[in-house]
Design a protein around this motif. Sequence first.
Motif, PDB file in Angstrom:
ATOM      1  N   LEU A  37      23.860 -80.466 -38.240  1.00  0.00           N
ATOM      2  CA  LEU A  37      23.061 -80.021 -37.515  1.00  0.00           C
ATOM      3  C   LEU A  37      22.362 -78.960 -38.008  1.00  0.00           C
ATOM      4  O   LEU A  37      20.987 -79.262 -37.133  1.00  0.00           O
ATOM      5  N   GLN A  38      22.765 -77.660 -38.583  1.00  0.00           N
ATOM      6  CA  GLN A  38      21.689 -77.031 -38.905  1.00  0.00           C
ATOM      7  C   GLN A  38      20.666 -77.473 -39.502  1.00  0.00           C
ATOM      8  O   GLN A  38      19.322 -76.272 -39.483  1.00  0.00           O
ATOM      9  N   LYS A  39      20.758 -77.602 -40.646  1.00  0.00           N
ATOM     10  CA  LYS A  39      18.982 -78.838 -41.634  1.00  0.00           C
ATOM     11  C   LYS A  39      18.730 -79.357 -40.566  1.00  0.00           C
ATOM     12  O   LYS A  39      17.446 -78.787 -40.799  1.00  0.00           O
ATOM     13  N   MET A  40      18.672 -80.310 -39.897  1.00  0.00           N
ATOM     14  CA  MET A  40      18.082 -81.278 -38.476  1.00  0.00           C
ATOM     15  C   MET A  40      17.915 -80.339 -37.744  1.00  0.00           C
ATOM     16  O   MET A  40      16.033 -79.722 -37.786  1.00  0.00           O
ATOM     17  N   SER A  41      17.979 -79.212 -37.278  1.00  0.00           N
ATOM     18  CA  SER A  41      17.320 -77.843 -36.629  1.00  0.00           C
ATOM     19  C   SER A  41      16.323 -77.322 -36.968  1.00  0.00           C
ATOM     20  O   SER A  41      15.016 -77.174 -36.607  1.00  0.00           O
ATOM     21  N   ASP A  42      16.541 -77.036 -38.264  1.00  0.00           N
ATOM     22  CA  ASP A  42      15.373 -76.175 -39.082  1.00  0.00           C
ATOM     23  C   ASP A  42      14.272 -76.682 -39.642  1.00  0.00           C
ATOM     24  O   ASP A  42      13.566 -76.530 -38.868  1.00  0.00           O
ATOM     25  N   LYS A  43      14.998 -77.733 -39.800  1.00  0.00           N
ATOM     26  CA  LYS A  43      13.668 -78.771 -40.481  1.00  0.00           C
ATOM     27  C   LYS A  43      12.720 -80.028 -39.324  1.00  0.00           C
ATOM     28  O   LYS A  43      11.729 -79.238 -39.768  1.00  0.00           O
ATOM     29  N   PHE A  45      12.506 -78.246 -36.351  1.00  0.00           N
ATOM     30  CA  PHE A  45      11.765 -76.386 -35.354  1.00  0.00           C
ATOM     31  C   PHE A  45      10.989 -76.378 -36.145  1.00  0.00           C
ATOM     32  O   PHE A  45       9.283 -76.362 -36.033  1.00  0.00           O
ATOM     33  N   LYS A  46      10.554 -76.646 -37.583  1.00  0.00           N
ATOM     34  CA  LYS A  46       9.622 -75.991 -38.551  1.00  0.00           C
ATOM     35  C   LYS A  46       8.459 -77.189 -38.378  1.00  0.00           C
ATOM     36  O   LYS A  46       7.114 -76.770 -38.180  1.00  0.00           O
ATOM     37  N   LYS A  47       8.659 -78.386 -38.129  1.00  0.00           N
ATOM     38  CA  LYS A  47       7.732 -79.516 -38.208  1.00  0.00           C
ATOM     39  C   LYS A  47       7.162 -79.548 -37.025  1.00  0.00           C
ATOM     40  O   LYS A  47       5.782 -79.189 -36.808  1.00  0.00           O
ATOM     41  N   CYS A  48       8.152 -79.166 -36.159  1.00  0.00           N
ATOM     42  CA  CYS A  48       7.685 -79.058 -34.149  1.00  0.00           C
ATOM     43  C   CYS A  48       7.154 -77.918 -33.760  1.00  0.00           C
ATOM     44  O   CYS A  48       6.130 -78.040 -33.017  1.00  0.00           O
ATOM     45  N   VAL A  49       7.057 -76.494 -34.142  1.00  0.00           N
ATOM     46  CA  VAL A  49       6.451 -75.398 -33.084  1.00  0.00           C
ATOM     47  C   VAL A  49       6.578 -75.101 -34.554  1.00  0.00           C
ATOM     48  O   VAL A  49       6.637 -74.131 -35.363  1.00  0.00           O
ATOM     49  N   SER A  50       4.449 -74.816 -33.920  1.00  0.00           N
ATOM     50  CA  SER A  50       4.190 -74.317 -34.520  1.00  0.00           C
ATOM     51  C   SER A  50       4.164 -72.483 -34.517  1.00  0.00           C
ATOM     52  O   SER A  50       3.214 -71.793 -34.906  1.00  0.00           O
ATOM     53  N   SER A  51       4.021 -72.428 -33.085  1.00  0.00           N
ATOM     54  CA  SER A  51       3.957 -71.259 -32.783  1.00  0.00           C
ATOM     55  C   SER A  51       4.393 -70.554 -32.022  1.00  0.00           C
ATOM     56  O   SER A  51       4.728 -70.583 -30.571  1.00  0.00           O
ATOM     57  N   TYR A  71      16.066 -87.415 -38.142  1.00  0.00           N
ATOM     58  CA  TYR A  71      16.673 -87.268 -39.251  1.00  0.00           C
ATOM     59  C   TYR A  71      18.156 -88.065 -39.468  1.00  0.00           C
ATOM     60  O   TYR A  71      19.004 -88.260 -40.504  1.00  0.00           O
ATOM     61  N   MET A  72      19.050 -88.382 -37.787  1.00  0.00           N
ATOM     62  CA  MET A  72      20.281 -89.022 -38.222  1.00  0.00           C
ATOM     63  C   MET A  72      19.901 -90.458 -38.519  1.00  0.00           C
ATOM     64  O   MET A  72      21.268 -91.279 -39.428  1.00  0.00           O
ATOM     65  N   ASP A  73      18.473 -90.837 -38.132  1.00  0.00           N
ATOM     66  CA  ASP A  73      19.041 -92.818 -38.504  1.00  0.00           C
ATOM     67  C   ASP A  73      18.608 -92.012 -40.054  1.00  0.00           C
ATOM     68  O   ASP A  73      19.649 -93.447 -40.753  1.00  0.00           O
TER      69      ASP A  73
END
Length: 92
Positions: A37-43, A45-51, A71-73
Amino acid sequence: MDFSTPPPGGKFDGAQKGQLMEQVKAQIAVANAQELLQKMSDKCFKKCVSSPGSSLGNSETKCIAMCMDRYMDAWNVVSRAYTQRLQRERNK
């Protein structure tokens, strides 16, 4: 059962060993789920939230949802392949 202190003589009987192993397996499963869950959230968030701001926009929300689904798939595919490989190795 309390496993924080060893029984008298320092040895566990078969039932105690089984219970201890089940507790350890459960703790490992929880730790793995938390790490996933932590890795998925981090990755995602970094990919989708630019600012980052005070809230997520509609496109960011959709991106995060799709990213987490992918990611889950991917994790499920890898997990199944790993499990199958372990089973093949045991059967040799």
